[in-house]
Scaffold this motif. Sequence first.
Motif, mmCIF file in Angstrom:
data_model
loop_
_atom_site.group_PDB
_atom_site.id
_atom_site.type_symbol
_atom_site.label_atom_id
_atom_site.label_comp_id
_atom_site.label_asym_id
_atom_site.label_seq_id
_atom_site.Cartn_x
_atom_site.Cartn_y
_atom_site.Cartn_z
ATOM 1 N N MET A 183 1.196 -1.210 -0.080
ATOM 2 C CA MET A 183 -0.059 -0.728 -0.004
ATOM 3 C C MET A 183 0.860 1.351 -0.013
ATOM 4 S SD MET A 183 -1.320 0.522 3.928
ATOM 5 C CE MET A 183 -0.553 0.816 5.313
ATOM 6 N N VAL A 184 -0.317 2.640 -0.075
ATOM 7 C CA VAL A 184 0.537 3.695 -0.279
ATOM 8 C C VAL A 184 -0.025 4.391 1.030
ATOM 9 C CG1 VAL A 184 0.930 6.221 -1.304
ATOM 10 C CG2 VAL A 184 1.470 3.550 -3.093
ATOM 11 N N GLY A 185 0.508 4.930 2.111
ATOM 12 C CA GLY A 185 0.192 5.751 2.989
ATOM 13 C C GLY A 185 0.666 6.651 3.417
ATOM 14 N N ARG A 186 0.394 8.072 3.145
ATOM 15 C CA ARG A 186 0.647 9.422 3.106
ATOM 16 C C ARG A 186 -0.498 9.644 4.381
ATOM 17 N NH1 ARG A 186 3.801 6.763 0.781
ATOM 18 N NH2 ARG A 186 4.527 7.209 -1.021
ATOM 19 N N GLU A 187 0.583 10.943 5.026
ATOM 20 C CA GLU A 187 0.083 11.617 6.553
ATOM 21 C C GLU A 187 0.779 13.328 5.703
ATOM 22 O OE1 GLU A 187 0.106 12.124 10.588
ATOM 23 O OE2 GLU A 187 1.135 10.841 10.109
ATOM 24 N N VAL A 207 4.902 16.189 4.082
ATOM 25 C CA VAL A 207 3.722 14.899 3.167
ATOM 26 C C VAL A 207 5.108 14.163 2.977
ATOM 27 C CG1 VAL A 207 2.856 14.516 1.441
ATOM 28 C CG2 VAL A 207 2.245 16.835 2.290
ATOM 29 N N GLY A 208 4.442 12.337 3.957
ATOM 30 C CA GLY A 208 4.827 11.360 3.788
ATOM 31 C C GLY A 208 4.430 10.231 4.962
ATOM 32 N N ASP A 209 5.238 9.085 4.987
ATOM 33 C CA ASP A 209 4.579 8.239 5.714
ATOM 34 C C ASP A 209 4.907 9.260 7.206
ATOM 35 O OD1 ASP A 209 7.671 7.761 6.527
ATOM 36 O OD2 ASP A 209 7.517 6.156 5.200
ATOM 37 N N SER A 210 4.446 7.992 8.023
ATOM 38 C CA SER A 210 4.136 9.181 9.466
ATOM 39 C C SER A 210 5.770 8.843 9.977
ATOM 40 C CB SER A 210 3.280 8.046 10.525
ATOM 41 O OG SER A 210 2.066 7.415 9.613
#
Length: 160
Positions: A83-87, A127-130
């Motif tokens: 998966m791709v996850g972003r915050e 912006v990026g992963d946690s």
Amino acid sequence: MSYKHTISVLVNNQPGVLQRVSGLFGRRGFNIESITVGESEEQGLSRMVIVTTGDDKTLEQVSKQLYKLIDVIKVVDLSANPMVGRELALIKVNAEPSARPEILGVVETFRAAVVDIGPSSLIVQVVGDSEKIDAMTELLKPYGIKELSRTGVTAMIRGK
């Protein structure tokens, strides 16, 4: 053994749905680490992306319970797939003019952006992963973080 799970829940866009879904997690003893909700690709449906920690068996039970809620259409454990996850985070940091070159070095390293400049502060958008958000926050702490706002994770299964 407990794992971090990212779950996508497709729901009818109705008042009270968020409360019913989050209440179900609370009754099952699951802590919601983050939750994002927004419109989906289908009109009238919203997608919730929930990050929680728990074992696989309990997560399976929560999925079954979610399907019993009238407004829940589909539940997918995104973390069971690539998966791709972003915050997104906005970080207001103390930034006297003398400290700005160092702070801008951190911003550049993380491919972040300065979105506001005040007389003694900067607002940085990252912006990026946690883990990326956590790492940048740690590097900015010595300058003094005045305010921090994070969106929570949004995610999708990678294309096949």
